[in-house]
Enzyme design. Structure first.
Site, PDB file in Angstrom:
ATOM      1  N   LYS A 112      30.662  29.758  60.810  1.00 45.51           N
ATOM      2  CA  LYS A 112      29.050  31.134  61.161  1.00 45.51           C
ATOM      3  C   LYS A 112      28.621  31.801  62.227  1.00 45.51           C
ATOM      4  O   LYS A 112      28.963  31.174  63.076  1.00 45.51           O
ATOM      5  CB  LYS A 112      28.365  28.973  61.657  1.00 45.51           C
ATOM      6  N   ASP A 146      26.207  21.710  67.009  1.00 44.08           N
ATOM      7  CA  ASP A 146      26.327  22.840  67.499  1.00 44.08           C
ATOM      8  C   ASP A 146      27.033  22.997  69.073  1.00 44.08           C
ATOM      9  O   ASP A 146      25.781  23.867  69.530  1.00 44.08           O
ATOM     10  CB  ASP A 146      25.846  23.998  67.352  1.00 44.08           C
ATOM     11  N   LYS A 192      32.327  28.418  65.335  1.00 41.56           N
ATOM     12  CA  LYS A 192      30.553  29.877  65.281  1.00 41.56           C
ATOM     13  C   LYS A 192      30.912  30.668  66.359  1.00 41.56           C
ATOM     14  O   LYS A 192      31.385  30.470  67.213  1.00 41.56           O
ATOM     15  CB  LYS A 192      29.763  28.619  65.567  1.00 41.56           C
TER      16      LYS A 192
END
Lengths: 282, 319, 523
Positions: free
Chosen positions: B255, B156, B219
């Site tokens: 996300k 991430d 995300k």
């Protein structure tokens, strides 16, 4: 006074020009209370009326999109030009209507004051009757008065110069154009009045002046689809109701006889409120 | 429409549309999903699905190997076995699934790998100088490589918001490309940190840029900046994913992270995914929740749906 | 081989590097694969079936028979005639309501006159305002009841009656209440006074909201009223009568006479009515105008529309899609200002239509009482038949037809949303008001062309403009001949915002300060 008088034929005022009636017909306008011919006038036909509306329709958007300041200046110019033609107006009112020098001058004074009054309103009625509306949400919301479009004015038969000027001014102040059928009282006023409009930097077609017989063309006004409103200042109630019924076809705004002058609500008779919404965000 | 042009690593240029978004309308549309109500069975499915989509996260300065291990245990069995047994006495429960991933700082990856061995749960590591991203690019790449080497299956990363606001889009783009490359087989989630991008126009631009640069997921947030995930921001990103799919045929995952604490919120998000992208995206392969407190609420709601009773927080571990 | 090199010289070293990485996380790799197989992929249709989440109708008490509301009393109709009221979603009966005739109308006008000459006419603005505030509060308190009743009677989705109709109706009373003692500020520099007895005839598309739009400003200005609700949807107006009683409004201030066309005609024709306010179709509006043309009755008309929604290529496309959807499918398209003509810039036509189709496929048509329903039932059979007829005719005209495959209940009047693409300005589906969930689509190339096409209609109620370019928005908004311009939004309403149209969409405004003018005489 041995000199032989030249009888003038007053032409129509359409699209900023001075055409004769397409019908070729004229009629006599006599000195009040006599059989003496003062002038010959054009008897406008329904085709002249349609022509005027056509000119009026084409010119109107341009007039409405002028700046308010510019419209204001043009109306003020009309006051100036009327002053410049004072002698002509005074002569007309004296000779055709039998007014005294003082009375005739007062009539011109009032008309000038009326032009000045509306000149000053061109850039203010929007502020007075517009609004920013506090809607319950993230939106900017405002209402502004906008021109209705082509207005037909049916002038009173009993001549009132200032009232005629008032009716015309109120209509054009709001960005509309006008086709006016002058009343029987003093149709010859067309000549000097049209000269005023012609020399005031007013775009052609915004004010059109017709002389003639109301009964002849009344049936073609209410149902004319390009006419958006009618200011009916004439005394003939029967014609008013007739025209009001005809006007329903395209939902014309029908404004009845008003007994006031120089007033905000006379401008607002010929505007539509437009409300615009826009989100406030990023 | 204006666009931003960036150079591709292999040569050539691509243009990234600078797509305007109207904030007020987007907010309105997003809030419309919160009034949907779904069938009881569907809700149950949604709650289970949400657990399977959860990237159970701990990203604190005071994280310790012990804490990470506890979290992993919870990720494997979100409901402690003894409690499940007890509750199952009276009611027939479908087995509570494991979460999709455990999300930790790079230093915690080896501990997570150890704790999760053989479970099939992914190990997600934040990287690239999370949460600020304010580090030299070579160091960021090193960090990513280390994480992958240590066993992280998902990375991430954060984008360089400073560069983005400066208009140095090439730098933002190149970093993502480089990190993607360093990821190898690990999946790359690109954190836009929407709370710092501020405008939806920026979110849309950054989303597209990330997808073009090789993101497997986009995300919303690090969870360290407020606001974190919101419905409208997620909507903008979902719509970008939809358009990208229409244009390229590639399915990119989404996300939202941070701020999703209740089962009800999770269901609203799933309604939105369902209506914007369709059922294909209703899978942990393409949708994740970055959350911690959410898990307990999902479990409580499952208990409640099944038994009609409310269970209190204190019966569940507070990891 | 260092990792540094591996990153720098990807092309040549990538393979080796990744082999090394693979080896390093062999265990993890395996688990990834396993995970992917085991991951639940939800079968389409299995999950996310929206629940039938019906609002309970238990909160309302529908009487078997409703009488007329005259002088604060329930009065039997002179004719003794009652007609059946139908729920369009189920075709089940919702009881009967009275049909008022000219005698009933006369009674109601007399009651209104008496109140105008008496208590109400003499009451201070302050007290009039307090009555209106009271009504607003009661509406808020009984909102749920009103929402359910509105949905049962008219078939509109409960989420709309709950979130739009009822709250806005209450807001209109609240807003206008405050004007009652401030009328001297309505018209700068002018004195104003009330008009007298107002006859108000309202349509079936927003029954309570239209009643509020009519009643609230009329009462704030000191008039009394006789209201005739639409025969398709009388229930919420009749419940509003109860609210008036509950608020203690003096007898005769609000009178409600139900019935059909002739009842309305009797009200229009009544000699002692000073003003007629009508909202409804242009045809009926013209008929009313003809009836009052030879009188000096004041008249305001809120009529039909064929409003254009203009989408420029530089619009926020996804939001514009929402605006178009909301513009035409809100309230089944039974909206006078519905954005029924989509004008989309040619360069984005294909992508826009594609998105529109996708979005339309997510619309839920069905039980209006279901909170998930986006499009409810068509208000009544006659309208249902008319929509079907117009759609059939348009198909013959040769426009491209699209309708998503959506489930529609078998019983009741339901019409799935649809559009006609590649229309031309002369097509009847572009010119005539459908008043249903039917959109027509045309393209344009320049702002001038968009404005010309948008203005090419006898109507002039509303228009939408979608562009992120501010100066263009303002120019186009200025050039459109319509009373309401929604720029980057659509179908927004507010009691402070004047509503009403140009040209054949009627005259007069409702809402805001402008909305009071039709109920006042300017001296």
């Amino acid at each position: 006074m041995s000199n032989l008088k030249v009888i003038k034929t007053v032409k129509l005022f359409i699209g900023g020009e001075f055409p004769r009636t397409e019908s070729g017909r004229t009629y006599s306008f006599n000195v009040k209370g006599t059989n003496d011919q003062y002038a010959r006038l054009c008897q406008a036909s329904r085709k002249d009326f349609r022509n005027s509306v056509e000119n009026s329709r084409k010119a109107q958007p341009g007039w409405a999109s002028r700046t308010a300041y510019n419209r204001s200046q043009i109306l003020y110019r009309m006051a100036e030009m009327t002053e410049g033609k004072r002698v002509e107006f005074v002569d007309l009112f004296k000779n055709a209507l039998g007014k005294s020098e003082t009375e005739a001058n007062l009539m011109v004074d009032e008309a000038i004051d009326t032009f000045v009054y509306y000149s000053g309103f061109c850039d203010k009625y929007q502020q007075v009757m517009g609004a920013v509306n506090p809607v319950a949400g993230p939106f900017h919301n405002f209402t502004t008065p906008e021109a209705t479009g082509v207005v037909t004015l049916i002038d009173a038969d009993e001549f009132n110069f200032a009232k005629l000027v008032d009716s015309i001014s109120a209509i054009i102040t709001g960005g509309n154009s006008v086709v006016a059928l002058l009343g029987k009282g003093c149709p010859a006023v067309l000549a000097p009045l049209a000269e005023v409009f012609k020399t005031s930097d007013l775009p052609g077609g915004i004010i059109n002046l017709l002389t003639g017989d109301l009964d002849e063309i009344k049936g073609f006004i209410g149902n004319h689809m390009e006419v958006r409103a009618i200011s009916f200042q004439n005394e003939r109630e029967d014609v008013y109701f007739e025209m009001k019924a005809d006007a329903i076809d395209n939902m014309k705004r029908m404004i009845p006889r008003r007994d006031k002058t120089r007033s905000l609500d006379l401008i607002l008779d010929f505007v539509e409120a437009k409300t615009v919404w826009h989100p406030i965000g990023q | 429409m204006t666009s931003v042009t960036v150079k591709m690593p292999g040569g050539g240029r691509i243009s990234i549309p600078h797509f305007p978004i109207d904030m007020v309308n987007a907010n309105e549309r997003a809030s419309s999903f919160t009034t949907r109500s779904i069938k009881k069975q569907s809700k149950m499915d949604a709650l289970y699905l949400a657990i399977e989509m959860t990237d159970l996260t701990t990203l604190e300065g005071m994280d310790t190997p012990g804490k990470v291990k506890q979290l992993c245990a919870k990720g494997i069995h979100p409901v402690p076995q003894h409690l499940l047994k007890e509750v199952s006495k009276n009611y027939d429960f479908r087995e509570i699934p494991s979460v999709a991933a455990i999300c930790v700082y790079p230093s915690m990856v080896p501990h997570a790998v150890e704790a999760l061995a053989g479970t099939g749960i992914n190990i997600a590591s934040v990287a690239t100088a999370f949460p600020s991203g304010q580090l030299d690019m070579r160091m960021k790449i090193k960090e990513v490589e280390k994480c992958v080497k240590d066993g992280a299956t998902e990375i991430d990363m954060v984008i360089d918001r400073g560069a983005f606001h400066q208009g140095r889009y090439q730098k933002v783009f190149d970093e993502i490309v480089a990190v993607k490359d360093a990821c190898g087989d690990a999946h790359l989630k690109v954190i836009l940190e929407t709370g710092e991008l501020k405008t939806y126009d920026n979110v849309r631009l950054a989303s597209w840029m990330a997808m073009e640069a090789g993101a497997d997921f986009i995300k919303t947030s690090t969870g360290k900046v407020s606001p974190a995930a919101t419905m409208p921001v997620t909507l903008i990103m979902l719509q970008a994913i939809q358009d990208y799919y229409e244009e390229t045929g590639k399915k990119i995952g989404m996300k939202p992270a941070g701020g999703i604490r209740t089962a009800k919120q999770a269901v609203h998000y799933l309604c939105m995914v369902n209506e914007v992208l369709g059922t294909d995206w209703l899978s942990p392969d393409l949708f994740r929740f970055g959350a911690s407190a959410l898990l307990n609420d999902l479990i409580k709601q499952i208990f409640k749906q099944q038994s009609g009773q409310y269970y209190y927080d204190d019966i569940l571990s507070q990891d | 081989m260092t990792k540094k090199k591996a990153t720098k010289k990807k092309a040549t070293t990538k393979k080796k590097a990744s082999t090394k990485k693979k080896a390093a996380k062999k265990v993890a790799k395996k688990t990834i694969k396993k995970k992917k197989v085991s991951a639940h992929k939800i079968k389409p249709g299995m999950v996310f079936e929206y629940d039938a989440a019906p609002e309970s109708s238990a909160v309302v008490n529908i009487k078997p028979k409703y009488d007329l509301f005259i002088g604060n009393e329930w009065v039997k109709p002179e004719s003794g005639k009652y007609i059946n009221n139908e729920n369009p979603a189920t075709t089940e009966s919702l009881g009967k309501f009275a049909v008022g005739n000219d005698k009933d109308v006369d009674k109601a006008v007399k009651a209104a006159r008496k109140a105008y000459d008496g208590e109400w006419g003499k009451m201070s603005g302050k007290d009039r305002g307090k009555y209106l505030f009271r009504i607003a509060r009661i509406l808020q308190e009984r909102a749920r009841e009103f929402a359910v009743l509105e949905t049962l009677d008219g078939g509109k989705p409960i989420k709309e009656s709950r979130d739009v109709d009822i709250p806005l109706a209450a807001a209109h009373f609240f807003y206008n209440a405050g004007w009652a003692d401030k009328l001297e500020y309505v018209y700068p520099g002018k004195d104003v006074k009330s008009i007298g007895v107002c006859g108000q005839i309202i349509p079936w598309n927003f029954p309570l909201l239209m009643a509020a739009w009519k009643i609230a400003p009329a009462l704030a200005c000191g008039n009394t009223i006789v209201l005739k609700p639409a025969e398709q949807t009388p229930l919420t107006a009749l419940l509003l009568a109860e609210v008036c009683q509950e608020a203690g409004l003096p007898a005769g201030v609000v009178n409600i006479v139900t019935g059909e066309g002739p009842t309305g005609a009797a009200l229009v024709a009544h000699k002692d009515v000073n003003k007629i306010a009508f909202t409804g179709s242009t045809d009926i509006g013209k008929l009313i105008a003809k009836n009052v043309a030879r009188t000096n009755k004041k008249l305001t008309l809120e009529l039909g529309g064929k409003s254009a929604n203009i989408v420029f290529a530089d619009a926020a496309i996804d939001q514009a899609i929402e605006g178009v959807i909301n513009g035409i499918f809100f309230n089944q398209g039974h909206v006078c200002c519905a954005g029924s003509r989509l004008l989309v810039e040619e360069s984005i036509h294909d992508v826009f239509v594609k998105k529109l189709k996708k979005r339309m496929s997510t619309l839920r048509v069905g039980d209006p009482m279901d909170k998930n329903t986006d499009i409810g039932a068509i208000n009544h059979k006659e309208q249902f038949d008319k929509i079907k007829e117009m759609v059939a005719a348009a198909k013959k005209e040769g426009c491209d037809f699209y309708q998503p495959e959506v489930k529609v209940p078998r019983k009741g009047y339901y019409h799935a949303p649809c559009f006609f693409d590649n229309c031309s300005t002369s097509d009847s589906i572009v010119r005539d008001e459908v008043f249903g969930p039917v959109l027509s689509i045309m393209t344009f190339r320049t702002p001038e062309e968009a404005v010309a096409k948008a203005n090419d209609t006898q109507y002039g109620l509303a228009a939408g403009v979608w562009s992120e370019k501010g100066s263009k928005v303002h120019q186009v908004a200025g050039a459109l001949k319509a009373g309401i311009i929604w720029a980057n939004t659509y179908n927004k309403f507010d009691p402070t915002s004047p509503f009403g149209g140009y040209k054949e969409s009627g005259f007069g405004r409702e809402g805001g300060r402008h909305g009071l003018l039709p109920y006042l005489e300017v001296k």
